[in-house]
Scaffold this motif. Sequence first.
Motif, PDB file in Angstrom:
ATOM      1  N   SER A 180       0.584  -1.041   0.111  1.00  0.00           N
ATOM      2  CA  SER A 180       0.123  -0.058  -0.089  1.00  0.00           C
ATOM      3  C   SER A 180       0.840   1.126  -0.065  1.00  0.00           C
ATOM      4  CB  SER A 180      -0.901   0.016   1.378  1.00  0.00           C
ATOM      5  OG  SER A 180      -1.629   0.886   1.160  1.00  0.00           O
ATOM      6  N   PHE A 181       0.595   2.133  -1.018  1.00  0.00           N
ATOM      7  CA  PHE A 181       1.486   3.474  -1.250  1.00  0.00           C
ATOM      8  C   PHE A 181       1.273   4.488   0.074  1.00  0.00           C
ATOM      9  CE2 PHE A 181       1.904   7.828  -2.682  1.00  0.00           C
ATOM     10  CZ  PHE A 181       3.124   7.941  -2.759  1.00  0.00           C
ATOM     11  N   PHE A 182       0.324   4.652   0.549  1.00  0.00           N
ATOM     12  CA  PHE A 182       0.074   5.657   1.604  1.00  0.00           C
ATOM     13  C   PHE A 182       0.632   5.553   2.913  1.00  0.00           C
ATOM     14  CE2 PHE A 182      -2.865   7.735  -1.390  1.00  0.00           C
ATOM     15  CZ  PHE A 182      -2.247   8.827  -1.436  1.00  0.00           C
ATOM     16  N   PRO A 183       0.618   3.923   3.541  1.00  0.00           N
ATOM     17  CA  PRO A 183       1.345   3.981   4.656  1.00  0.00           C
ATOM     18  C   PRO A 183       3.099   3.742   4.444  1.00  0.00           C
ATOM     19  CG  PRO A 183      -0.291   2.257   4.288  1.00  0.00           C
ATOM     20  CD  PRO A 183      -0.308   3.168   3.143  1.00  0.00           C
ATOM     21  N   VAL A 184       3.397   3.483   3.436  1.00  0.00           N
ATOM     22  CA  VAL A 184       5.194   3.527   3.230  1.00  0.00           C
ATOM     23  C   VAL A 184       5.366   4.895   3.075  1.00  0.00           C
ATOM     24  CG1 VAL A 184       6.745   2.996   1.329  1.00  0.00           C
ATOM     25  CG2 VAL A 184       5.028   1.409   1.925  1.00  0.00           C
ATOM     26  N   TYR A 185       4.426   5.787   2.276  1.00  0.00           N
ATOM     27  CA  TYR A 185       4.667   7.261   2.201  1.00  0.00           C
ATOM     28  C   TYR A 185       4.762   7.812   3.429  1.00  0.00           C
ATOM     29  CZ  TYR A 185       5.350  11.655  -0.330  1.00  0.00           C
ATOM     30  OH  TYR A 185       5.656  12.708  -0.714  1.00  0.00           O
ATOM     31  N   ALA A 186       3.858   7.520   4.404  1.00  0.00           N
ATOM     32  CA  ALA A 186       3.697   8.078   5.694  1.00  0.00           C
ATOM     33  C   ALA A 186       5.138   7.633   6.350  1.00  0.00           C
ATOM     34  CB  ALA A 186       2.700   7.618   6.430  1.00  0.00           C
ATOM     35  N   TRP A 187       5.480   6.451   6.402  1.00  0.00           N
ATOM     36  CA  TRP A 187       6.584   5.990   7.279  1.00  0.00           C
ATOM     37  C   TRP A 187       7.863   6.752   6.623  1.00  0.00           C
ATOM     38  CZ3 TRP A 187       7.214   4.693  11.806  1.00  0.00           C
ATOM     39  CH2 TRP A 187       6.182   3.886  12.549  1.00  0.00           C
ATOM     40  N   VAL A 188       7.821   6.998   5.292  1.00  0.00           N
ATOM     41  CA  VAL A 188       9.031   7.734   4.647  1.00  0.00           C
ATOM     42  C   VAL A 188       9.126   9.336   5.148  1.00  0.00           C
ATOM     43  CG1 VAL A 188      10.004   8.924   2.555  1.00  0.00           C
ATOM     44  CG2 VAL A 188       9.385   6.403   2.638  1.00  0.00           C
ATOM     45  N   GLY A 189       7.906   9.841   5.311  1.00  0.00           N
ATOM     46  CA  GLY A 189       7.798  11.129   5.960  1.00  0.00           C
ATOM     47  C   GLY A 189       8.156  11.212   7.407  1.00  0.00           C
ATOM     48  N   ILE A 190       7.742  10.426   8.236  1.00  0.00           N
ATOM     49  CA  ILE A 190       8.156  10.088   9.558  1.00  0.00           C
ATOM     50  C   ILE A 190       9.766  10.072   9.669  1.00  0.00           C
ATOM     51  CG2 ILE A 190       7.895   8.828  11.585  1.00  0.00           C
ATOM     52  CD1 ILE A 190       5.249   8.249  11.070  1.00  0.00           C
ATOM     53  N   TRP A 191      10.289   9.086   9.094  1.00  0.00           N
ATOM     54  CA  TRP A 191      11.665   8.872   9.045  1.00  0.00           C
ATOM     55  C   TRP A 191      12.597  10.367   8.482  1.00  0.00           C
ATOM     56  CZ3 TRP A 191      14.397   5.920  12.000  1.00  0.00           C
ATOM     57  CH2 TRP A 191      13.937   4.725  12.205  1.00  0.00           C
ATOM     58  N   THR A 192      11.891  10.822   7.699  1.00  0.00           N
ATOM     59  CA  THR A 192      12.536  12.067   6.968  1.00  0.00           C
ATOM     60  C   THR A 192      12.620  13.007   8.223  1.00  0.00           C
ATOM     61  OG1 THR A 192      12.038  11.436   4.663  1.00  0.00           O
ATOM     62  CG2 THR A 192      12.751  13.725   5.201  1.00  0.00           C
ATOM     63  N   PHE A 204      12.324  12.799  11.149  1.00  0.00           N
ATOM     64  CA  PHE A 204      13.351  12.476  12.437  1.00  0.00           C
ATOM     65  C   PHE A 204      14.664  12.860  11.830  1.00  0.00           C
ATOM     66  CE2 PHE A 204      16.444   9.302  13.586  1.00  0.00           C
ATOM     67  CZ  PHE A 204      16.404   9.700  15.269  1.00  0.00           C
ATOM     68  N   PHE A 205      15.171  12.554  10.545  1.00  0.00           N
ATOM     69  CA  PHE A 205      16.404  12.987  10.240  1.00  0.00           C
ATOM     70  C   PHE A 205      16.807  14.452  10.073  1.00  0.00           C
ATOM     71  CE2 PHE A 205      16.833   8.373   9.033  1.00  0.00           C
ATOM     72  CZ  PHE A 205      17.836   7.874   9.932  1.00  0.00           C
ATOM     73  N   MET A 206      15.568  14.929   9.553  1.00  0.00           N
ATOM     74  CA  MET A 206      15.824  16.641   9.383  1.00  0.00           C
ATOM     75  C   MET A 206      16.036  17.246  10.533  1.00  0.00           C
ATOM     76  SD  MET A 206      16.335  17.088   6.302  1.00  0.00           S
ATOM     77  CE  MET A 206      15.509  17.589   4.890  1.00  0.00           C
ATOM     78  N   THR A 207      15.185  16.625  11.652  1.00  0.00           N
ATOM     79  CA  THR A 207      15.141  17.424  12.890  1.00  0.00           C
ATOM     80  C   THR A 207      16.701  17.117  13.556  1.00  0.00           C
ATOM     81  OG1 THR A 207      13.048  17.043  13.435  1.00  0.00           O
ATOM     82  CG2 THR A 207      14.246  17.157  15.280  1.00  0.00           C
ATOM     83  N   LEU A 208      17.063  15.743  13.405  1.00  0.00           N
ATOM     84  CA  LEU A 208      18.359  15.581  13.825  1.00  0.00           C
ATOM     85  C   LEU A 208      19.558  16.343  13.059  1.00  0.00           C
ATOM     86  CD1 LEU A 208      19.961  13.521  15.750  1.00  0.00           C
ATOM     87  CD2 LEU A 208      20.110  11.928  13.855  1.00  0.00           C
ATOM     88  N   LEU A 209      19.389  16.364  11.825  1.00  0.00           N
ATOM     89  CA  LEU A 209      20.528  17.059  11.100  1.00  0.00           C
ATOM     90  C   LEU A 209      20.285  18.637  11.611  1.00  0.00           C
ATOM     91  CD1 LEU A 209      20.305  15.660   7.695  1.00  0.00           C
ATOM     92  CD2 LEU A 209      22.224  15.590   9.426  1.00  0.00           C
ATOM     93  N   GLY A 210      19.103  19.177  12.018  1.00  0.00           N
ATOM     94  CA  GLY A 210      18.867  20.679  12.198  1.00  0.00           C
ATOM     95  C   GLY A 210      19.457  20.945  13.585  1.00  0.00           C
ATOM     96  N   VAL A 211      19.221  19.979  14.629  1.00  0.00           N
ATOM     97  CA  VAL A 211      19.702  20.303  15.966  1.00  0.00           C
ATOM     98  C   VAL A 211      21.357  19.966  15.741  1.00  0.00           C
ATOM     99  CG1 VAL A 211      20.053  19.007  18.094  1.00  0.00           C
ATOM    100  CG2 VAL A 211      17.613  19.449  17.106  1.00  0.00           C
TER     101      VAL A 211
END
Length: 172
Positions: free
Chosen positions: A51-63, A65-72
Amino acid sequence: IGVVEFLLGSGMAGILYSIFSGQPMAFLAPTGLTLAFTSGLFRFCSIRQMSFFPVYAWVGIWTSFFMTLLGVAGSSKAIRYCTRFTDEVFNGLLSVNFIYEAVSSLRRNFMIAHMNDPMNLTMPFVALSMALGTFLSTMKVVKFEATKFFNTKVRTQIKNFGPVTVILTFTL
């Protein structure tokens, strides 16, 4: 809901955002890289029957997380190492990707038509003529700036707005 519906939904959400936020020129998504990634992810999910949307949601969640980590971590200082060359390489790769997708779509039209009715290749040739017509007309409009017709301001306007006009004309 597929990629087309997702893009339409993103576009409508972007329009509403720009109206209510007072920032009509905000870039929201999908830009070229986002579109290429979303298309590739959709194709990946289709092949794997996921299913596309659950995978896309998880991609968004991980992205996120990493963007917040990189920003901090203050990683924005690394942007000084990105040059115009880096930008041009990514734009070139995007162009190659979109050209490949267009050519494979035209090829797929011919293969499907050949399997269904080898004597009737009308639709693939119509699609091919529209694609070539759009490409050649757009190239002519872009090169119009180097001609002697009109003054510089008019030629620049034709060069800037001509490709969009050509694409809209061939779409209709």
